[in-house]
Scaffold this motif. Sequence first.
Motif, PDB file in Angstrom:
ATOM      1  N   HIS A 154      -3.132 -14.880  -0.324  1.00 10.25           N
ATOM      2  CA  HIS A 154      -2.250 -13.726  -0.494  1.00 10.25           C
ATOM      3  C   HIS A 154      -2.660 -12.884  -1.698  1.00 10.25           C
ATOM      4  O   HIS A 154      -2.503 -11.657  -1.687  1.00 10.25           O
ATOM      5  N   MET A 155      -3.171 -13.526  -2.748  1.00  8.40           N
ATOM      6  CA  MET A 155      -3.683 -12.761  -3.896  1.00  8.40           C
ATOM      7  C   MET A 155      -4.800 -11.831  -3.424  1.00  8.40           C
ATOM      8  O   MET A 155      -4.815 -10.637  -3.757  1.00  8.40           O
ATOM      9  N   ASP A 156      -5.725 -12.382  -2.655  1.00  7.35           N
ATOM     10  CA  ASP A 156      -6.833 -11.579  -2.140  1.00  7.35           C
ATOM     11  C   ASP A 156      -6.325 -10.443  -1.257  1.00  7.35           C
ATOM     12  O   ASP A 156      -6.791  -9.290  -1.364  1.00  7.35           O
ATOM     13  N   GLU A 157      -5.362 -10.756  -0.409  1.00 12.90           N
ATOM     14  CA  GLU A 157      -4.807  -9.738   0.488  1.00 12.90           C
ATOM     15  C   GLU A 157      -4.091  -8.640  -0.302  1.00 12.90           C
ATOM     16  O   GLU A 157      -4.206  -7.452   0.031  1.00 12.90           O
ATOM     17  N   ASP A 158      -3.369  -9.045  -1.355  1.00 14.41           N
ATOM     18  CA  ASP A 158      -2.651  -8.060  -2.174  1.00 14.41           C
ATOM     19  C   ASP A 158      -3.622  -7.074  -2.824  1.00 14.41           C
ATOM     20  O   ASP A 158      -3.320  -5.881  -2.962  1.00 14.41           O
ATOM     21  N   LEU A 159      -4.767  -7.567  -3.235  1.00 12.44           N
ATOM     22  CA  LEU A 159      -5.749  -6.700  -3.893  1.00 12.44           C
ATOM     23  C   LEU A 159      -6.542  -5.851  -2.898  1.00 12.44           C
ATOM     24  O   LEU A 159      -7.108  -4.824  -3.270  1.00 12.44           O
ATOM     25  N   GLU A 160      -6.541  -6.253  -1.637  1.00 13.56           N
ATOM     26  CA  GLU A 160      -7.245  -5.494  -0.604  1.00 13.56           C
ATOM     27  C   GLU A 160      -6.518  -4.207  -0.223  1.00 13.56           C
ATOM     28  O   GLU A 160      -7.065  -3.372   0.501  1.00 13.56           O
ATOM     29  N   ILE A 161      -5.288  -4.028  -0.722  1.00 11.23           N
ATOM     30  CA  ILE A 161      -4.510  -2.845  -0.313  1.00 11.23           C
ATOM     31  C   ILE A 161      -5.158  -1.535  -0.739  1.00 11.23           C
ATOM     32  O   ILE A 161      -4.866  -0.483  -0.175  1.00 11.23           O
ATOM     33  N   PHE A 162      -6.064  -1.605  -1.714  1.00 13.54           N
ATOM     34  CA  PHE A 162      -6.699  -0.378  -2.188  1.00 13.54           C
ATOM     35  C   PHE A 162      -7.939  -0.011  -1.384  1.00 13.54           C
ATOM     36  O   PHE A 162      -8.628   0.950  -1.702  1.00 13.54           O
ATOM     37  N   THR A 163      -8.191  -0.782  -0.333  1.00 10.83           N
ATOM     38  CA  THR A 163      -9.376  -0.521   0.491  1.00 10.83           C
ATOM     39  C   THR A 163      -9.044   0.283   1.745  1.00 10.83           C
ATOM     40  O   THR A 163      -9.923   0.565   2.553  1.00 10.83           O
ATOM     41  N   PHE A 164      -7.768   0.632   1.947  1.00 12.45           N
ATOM     42  CA  PHE A 164      -7.403   1.412   3.126  1.00 12.45           C
ATOM     43  C   PHE A 164      -6.282   2.390   2.782  1.00 12.45           C
ATOM     44  O   PHE A 164      -5.627   2.262   1.753  1.00 12.45           O
ATOM     45  N   ASN A 165      -6.071   3.362   3.637  1.00 17.50           N
ATOM     46  CA  ASN A 165      -4.996   4.330   3.457  1.00 17.50           C
ATOM     47  C   ASN A 165      -4.093   4.342   4.682  1.00 17.50           C
ATOM     48  O   ASN A 165      -4.408   3.727   5.713  1.00 17.50           O
ATOM     49  N   LEU A 166      -2.982   5.029   4.566  1.00  8.45           N
ATOM     50  CA  LEU A 166      -2.044   5.182   5.667  1.00  8.45           C
ATOM     51  C   LEU A 166      -2.042   6.645   6.099  1.00  8.45           C
ATOM     52  O   LEU A 166      -2.155   7.543   5.256  1.00  8.45           O
ATOM     53  N   SER A 167      -1.909   6.877   7.394  1.00 11.47           N
ATOM     54  CA  SER A 167      -1.880   8.245   7.897  1.00 11.47           C
ATOM     55  C   SER A 167      -0.545   8.899   7.535  1.00 11.47           C
ATOM     56  O   SER A 167       0.430   8.221   7.175  1.00 11.47           O
ATOM     57  N   ASP A 168      -0.497  10.227   7.652  1.00  8.80           N
ATOM     58  CA  ASP A 168       0.751  10.951   7.384  1.00  8.80           C
ATOM     59  C   ASP A 168       1.871  10.454   8.291  1.00  8.80           C
ATOM     60  O   ASP A 168       3.016  10.284   7.852  1.00  8.80           O
ATOM     61  N   ARG A 211       0.832  -1.209   0.000  1.00  7.58           N
ATOM     62  CA  ARG A 211       0.000   0.000   0.000  1.00  7.58           C
ATOM     63  C   ARG A 211       0.858   1.247   0.000  1.00  7.58           C
ATOM     64  O   ARG A 211       0.587   2.218  -0.727  1.00  7.58           O
ATOM     65  N   TYR A 212       1.894   1.251   0.821  1.00  3.89           N
ATOM     66  CA  TYR A 212       2.810   2.392   0.861  1.00  3.89           C
ATOM     67  C   TYR A 212       3.370   2.671  -0.532  1.00  3.89           C
ATOM     68  O   TYR A 212       3.390   3.825  -0.998  1.00  3.89           O
ATOM     69  N   LEU A 213       3.820   1.619  -1.201  1.00 11.23           N
ATOM     70  CA  LEU A 213       4.428   1.807  -2.518  1.00 11.23           C
ATOM     71  C   LEU A 213       3.434   2.386  -3.517  1.00 11.23           C
ATOM     72  O   LEU A 213       3.771   3.283  -4.289  1.00 11.23           O
ATOM     73  N   THR A 214       2.205   1.876  -3.513  1.00  4.86           N
ATOM     74  CA  THR A 214       1.217   2.412  -4.455  1.00  4.86           C
ATOM     75  C   THR A 214       0.911   3.876  -4.153  1.00  4.86           C
ATOM     76  O   THR A 214       0.656   4.663  -5.071  1.00  4.86           O
ATOM     77  N   LEU A 215       0.963   4.254  -2.880  1.00  2.00           N
ATOM     78  CA  LEU A 215       0.675   5.639  -2.507  1.00  2.00           C
ATOM     79  C   LEU A 215       1.782   6.599  -2.943  1.00  2.00           C
ATOM     80  O   LEU A 215       1.527   7.796  -3.094  1.00  2.00           O
ATOM     81  N   ILE A 216       3.012   6.092  -3.140  1.00  4.70           N
ATOM     82  CA  ILE A 216       4.086   6.963  -3.628  1.00  4.70           C
ATOM     83  C   ILE A 216       4.327   6.756  -5.132  1.00  4.70           C
ATOM     84  O   ILE A 216       5.324   7.208  -5.681  1.00  4.70           O
ATOM     85  N   GLY A 217       3.383   6.063  -5.781  1.00  2.00           N
ATOM     86  CA  GLY A 217       3.426   5.972  -7.240  1.00  2.00           C
ATOM     87  C   GLY A 217       4.152   4.782  -7.829  1.00  2.00           C
ATOM     88  O   GLY A 217       4.378   4.714  -9.042  1.00  2.00           O
ATOM     89  N   ILE A 218       4.533   3.822  -6.994  1.00  2.00           N
ATOM     90  CA  ILE A 218       5.205   2.619  -7.485  1.00  2.00           C
ATOM     91  C   ILE A 218       4.167   1.535  -7.777  1.00  2.00           C
ATOM     92  O   ILE A 218       3.193   1.378  -7.043  1.00  2.00           O
TER      93      ILE A 218
END
Length: 274
Positions: free
Chosen positions: A249-263, A231-238
Amino acid sequence: MSPSITSPKILYGTAWKKEKTAELVEQAVFAGFRGIDTACQPKHYEEPGVGKALRSLESQGVSRKEIFIQTKFTPLNGQDPKRIPYDPKATLKVQVNQSFQTSQKNIGSDFIDSLVLHSPLAKMEQTMEVWRAMESLCKEKVVGQIGISNCYHLDTLKFLYKNAEIKPSVLQNRFYKETNYDKHLRKFCIENKITYQSFWTLSANDHILNDTRFKSIARECKKTEAQILFRYLTLIGIVPLTGTRSKTHMDEDLEIFTFNLSDKQMQTIDSFFR
């Protein structure tokens, strides 16, 4: 000039899957993946397995047009001498064209969304000769975009970018400490609208995943350490690649777009990559 094509924000990687390739690609697509990474390199990839999966998916209602397919031209030094998918004595341009024709046949598609040079060649003029051949495939509209992989020297990427008629759209590299996580390369990519794709993202970073600060963030978010890193990587454009064989793990990998990280969480994770 650089073609405009939309890549998914996470890709399923097919290296080392061998006879399981078709089954795993199909499983990944049904899980929700819409980007598949492969290569015309029998040494490490079973590219025909990707084509087999696509045919099966088509019969089950998943159109080829729904799937972003990325393959690679692999120079001679990366090939198994007994299974080279082109004439090793031919010119580099012919090698690229023959490799691409093999990929079209393997995948079962005339059009390939993304074609990547698997690694720079020994001499820059050779790299540019291959690049010109890849540019020609773009101009023929059988390739959507072109890029390069395993390029860890900023000068090489800068030279390629400066001298390319069709600019690289992708840089795909190992994401690991030994290269300082490609800090300068990634900056250049951001400045020039090149998508940075990471592989070896989890396996090279146990020291981060097992760090107490990182584990604390995973607990706070009620997610796995792998999900936090992706999730961190996708948030910085990777765009990370994952090659998991596990449906969970496939399901978990795709779930990363369902949450965000705080500053604060982002800043803590940033510190691992400085």
